[in-house]
Design an enzyme around this catalytic site. Structure first.
Site, PDB file in Angstrom:
ATOM      1  N   SER A  73       0.836  -1.186   0.000  1.00 16.78           N
ATOM      2  CA  SER A  73       0.000   0.000   0.000  1.00 16.78           C
ATOM      3  C   SER A  73       0.874   1.239   0.000  1.00 16.78           C
ATOM      4  O   SER A  73       1.985   1.235   0.547  1.00 16.78           O
ATOM      5  CB  SER A  73      -0.912   0.013   1.238  1.00 16.78           C
ATOM      6  OG  SER A  73      -1.566   1.255   1.362  1.00 16.78           O
ATOM      7  N   THR A 112      -9.327  -1.042   7.469  1.00 17.72           N
ATOM      8  CA  THR A 112      -9.759  -1.438   6.134  1.00 17.72           C
ATOM      9  C   THR A 112     -10.590  -2.710   6.227  1.00 17.72           C
ATOM     10  O   THR A 112     -10.782  -3.270   7.318  1.00 17.72           O
ATOM     11  CB  THR A 112      -8.542  -1.597   5.202  1.00 17.72           C
ATOM     12  OG1 THR A 112      -8.992  -1.767   3.866  1.00 17.72           O
ATOM     13  CG2 THR A 112      -7.682  -2.794   5.606  1.00 17.72           C
ATOM     14  N   LYS A 116     -14.275  -2.587   9.018  1.00 16.34           N
ATOM     15  CA  LYS A 116     -14.811  -1.239   9.139  1.00 16.34           C
ATOM     16  C   LYS A 116     -16.067  -1.179  10.001  1.00 16.34           C
ATOM     17  O   LYS A 116     -16.321  -0.166  10.654  1.00 16.34           O
ATOM     18  CB  LYS A 116     -15.101  -0.650   7.755  1.00 16.34           C
ATOM     19  CG  LYS A 116     -13.859  -0.267   6.982  1.00 16.34           C
ATOM     20  CD  LYS A 116     -14.242   0.486   5.726  1.00 16.34           C
ATOM     21  CE  LYS A 116     -13.024   1.103   5.085  1.00 16.34           C
ATOM     22  NZ  LYS A 116     -13.379   2.001   3.965  1.00 16.34           N
ATOM     23  N   ASN A 137     -13.117   4.216   9.315  1.00 13.58           N
ATOM     24  CA  ASN A 137     -11.831   3.826   8.738  1.00 13.58           C
ATOM     25  C   ASN A 137     -10.675   4.374   9.558  1.00 13.58           C
ATOM     26  O   ASN A 137      -9.529   4.271   9.148  1.00 13.58           O
ATOM     27  CB  ASN A 137     -11.720   4.267   7.273  1.00 13.58           C
ATOM     28  CG  ASN A 137     -11.436   5.755   7.117  1.00 13.58           C
ATOM     29  OD1 ASN A 137     -11.689   6.543   8.024  1.00 13.58           O
ATOM     30  ND2 ASN A 137     -10.929   6.141   5.968  1.00 13.58           N
ATOM     31  N   ASP A 153     -12.979   8.634   4.441  1.00 10.98           N
ATOM     32  CA  ASP A 153     -13.328   8.385   3.048  1.00 10.98           C
ATOM     33  C   ASP A 153     -14.212   9.522   2.533  1.00 10.98           C
ATOM     34  O   ASP A 153     -14.130   9.911   1.365  1.00 10.98           O
ATOM     35  CB  ASP A 153     -14.071   7.065   2.899  1.00 10.98           C
ATOM     36  CG  ASP A 153     -13.180   5.864   3.151  1.00 10.98           C
ATOM     37  OD1 ASP A 153     -11.956   5.981   2.972  1.00 10.98           O
ATOM     38  OD2 ASP A 153     -13.711   4.804   3.527  1.00 10.98           O
ATOM     39  N   GLY A 179     -21.669  -1.119  -1.904  1.00 11.82           N
ATOM     40  CA  GLY A 179     -20.905  -1.320  -0.676  1.00 11.82           C
ATOM     41  C   GLY A 179     -20.646  -0.035   0.070  1.00 11.82           C
ATOM     42  O   GLY A 179     -21.215   1.026  -0.222  1.00 11.82           O
ATOM     43  N   GLY A 180     -19.718  -0.132   1.047  1.00  8.15           N
ATOM     44  CA  GLY A 180     -19.402   1.034   1.858  1.00  8.15           C
ATOM     45  C   GLY A 180     -18.844   2.182   1.051  1.00  8.15           C
ATOM     46  O   GLY A 180     -19.155   3.356   1.310  1.00  8.15           O
TER      47      GLY A 180
END
Length: 484
Positions: A73, A112, A116, A137, A153, A179-180
């Site tokens: 990441s 993640t 969450k 998050n 987010d 989704g989220g």
């Protein structure tokens, strides 16, 4: 780059620090995000809690991302670049979540999938944004005891909308994905005054008005904005797109939260149609920048966020060399890779490794079609990766689809070499068709594909140095270029 979707990568958090979330959003994300924050209806600031956070010394424990299985990441790089933070990966099994959160091995966490929502029972309080979204998050420690959950987010996607530069109020927006991530995008768009609909693969009892993809040929003209909040198009299954933009003829903007590859199939489709579009890297950096403001009390300036986004984009972008057979792409590519400190990949050499014979032998024994199929297959694998110098075969432009494979993650450079300096030796297609005929057929395509062009120099070293100087500053390695 292996973290691919912006949602969940960055973070912001505070002990009762709604004011600081607002300030972080403004500083890191711009005017549009400030407007979103005002519309979100933040509750009054808990001054005493924030004062205690501000008075706390710099954390000696690390920050990090909490997940079950964590690949590569960019988030650690982002936090290090923005604030010099010690940032780590915490891979924890579901049965160990409670004890991990109760421990003292971390100062702050980004969360993640799949945790969450799973962490919610272990938190003492939630920010207003996290309550509205129903997931977190980010986790930080409250003064004394207890944990606070937040979600950035929201701030990250607000920054992405700001980067798109399209007025959202009154627009009809279609969000792909239930989704989220899709819920986050919808919340931001609604707060900015858009009318939001969802689209997914199957009908849903909990949202009977949501569309499915099969509805788009008839209903796609109803929408002005499109958001991809699904993983479709993400590395390594790229360049794919969840929908064909031909079914959405009235779009004023496209947003894709996937950031690897740099240009998803959806983004490239929008580019071809002249539709304003943006990928997800800004979202990733902006949500982390807002978190830095909460963690440290000092929000990175917007220009610092934009500069880091540009650096990350350039670091991951390939440089792909195209041109006539014999133009020197392999030798120039090797030298350019040395100058820039990048890996060099030669497509013809990769084909030979895959099929177990030389390219000329493959063409002579199985035909040009078999060679072109192998070329596209290898190109799809190589070009989806990042930070390389790629030397392509002269006929890579024979297949239109190869352009997308290169453009998704590459700056394309054309090496121009005078025809009288080219040779057909060892090149069966060139020997068959002739240099002049090939140049007449391929030349316009080379020029249409190329982002930059460089004339062949006396040596491969000269050509590579000249090409390096033509590259955008972010792609260059300034300490190793020879003097001009």
């Amino acid at each position: 780059m292996r973290g691919q979707a912006a949602s969940g990568g960055g973070a912001q958090a505070a002990g009762g620090a709604v004011r600081r979330v607002d300030e972080g959003v403004r500083g890191a994300c711009g005017a549009r995000a400030e407007e979103v924050t005002r519309n979100a209806g933040a509750p009054p600031v808990e001054e005493a809690a924030w004062d205690a956070v501000e008075a706390a010394p710099r954390a000696s424990r690390p920050y990090g991302v909490l997940g079950r299985v964590l690949g590569h990441s960019y988030t650690p790089v982002i936090y290090r670049e923005l604030a010099g933070m010690d940032y780590r990966r915490f891979e924890v099994e579901p049965e160990d979540i409670e004890s991990f959160l109760a421990g003292d091995t971390w100062e702050g966490l980004n969360v993640t999938i799949p945790y969450k929502r799973a962490v919610l029972p272990h938190l003492s309080e939630l920010s207003e944004t996290a309550r509205r979204m129903g997931n977190v998050n980010t986790i930080t420690r409250l003064p004394g005891r207890g944990l606070r959950g937040d979600n950035t987010d929201y701030a990250g996607f607000a920054a992405l909308v700001d980067e798109l530069g399209v007025e959202v109020a009154g627009k009809r927006a279609l969000v792909l994905g239930h989704g989220g991530a899709g819920s986050t995008c919808a919340l931001v768009l609604q707060d900015l005054g858009a009318r939001v609909s969802f689209c997914g693969r199957a009908r849903r009892d909990d949202n009977p008005e949501a569309l499915v993809y099969e509805d788009l040929p008839a209903r796609g003209g109803d929408f002005d904005l499109l958001v991809n909040a699904t993983p479709v198009g993400m590395f390594p299954a790229c360049p794919a797109a969840p929908v064909d933009l031909a079914h959405l003829p009235n779009l004023a903007g496209v947003l894709d939260i996937v950031y690897n590859p740099a240009r998803t199939g959806l983004v490239m489709d929008a580019e071809r149609r002249g539709i304003p579009c943006v990928g997800g890297l800004t979202m990733l950096v902006a949500q982390a920048a807002a978190a830095v403001g909460v963690y440290t009390g000092s929000t990175p300036a917007g220009e610092e966020v934009r500069a880091l986004t540009r650096r990350l984009f350039a670091t991951e972008q390939n440089i792909a060399l195209i041109g006539m057979p014999g133009a020197g792409k392999t030798h120039v590519g090797r030298e350019l890779a040395r100058l820039l400190g990048r890996e060099h990949v030669d497509i013809d050499e990769e084909i030979e490794r895959e099929v177990g014979m030389g390219c000329a032998a493959l063409i002579e024994s199985r035909g040009e079609r078999a060679f072109r199929e192998a070329e596209t297959r290898v190109l799809a694998r190589v070009a989806s990766d990042s930070n390389q110098v790629i030397s392509c075969g002269g006929g890579v432009v024979e297949r239109e689809g190869n352009y997308g494979l290169l453009h998704q993650n590459s700056l394309i450079a054309l090496i121009d070499r005078p025809l009288e300096e080219l040779s057909a030796a060892g090149r069966p297609i060139t020997a068959r068709d002739g240099i002049e005929r090939l140049a007449a057929a391929r030349g316009p395509i080379y020029r249409s594909w190329a982002d930059i062009r460089v004339s062949s120099g006396r040596t491969a070293e000269d050509t590579a140095a000249a090409l390096a100087r033509l590259l955008p500053a972010m792609l260059r390695h300034p300490t190793v270029l020879p003097p001009s």
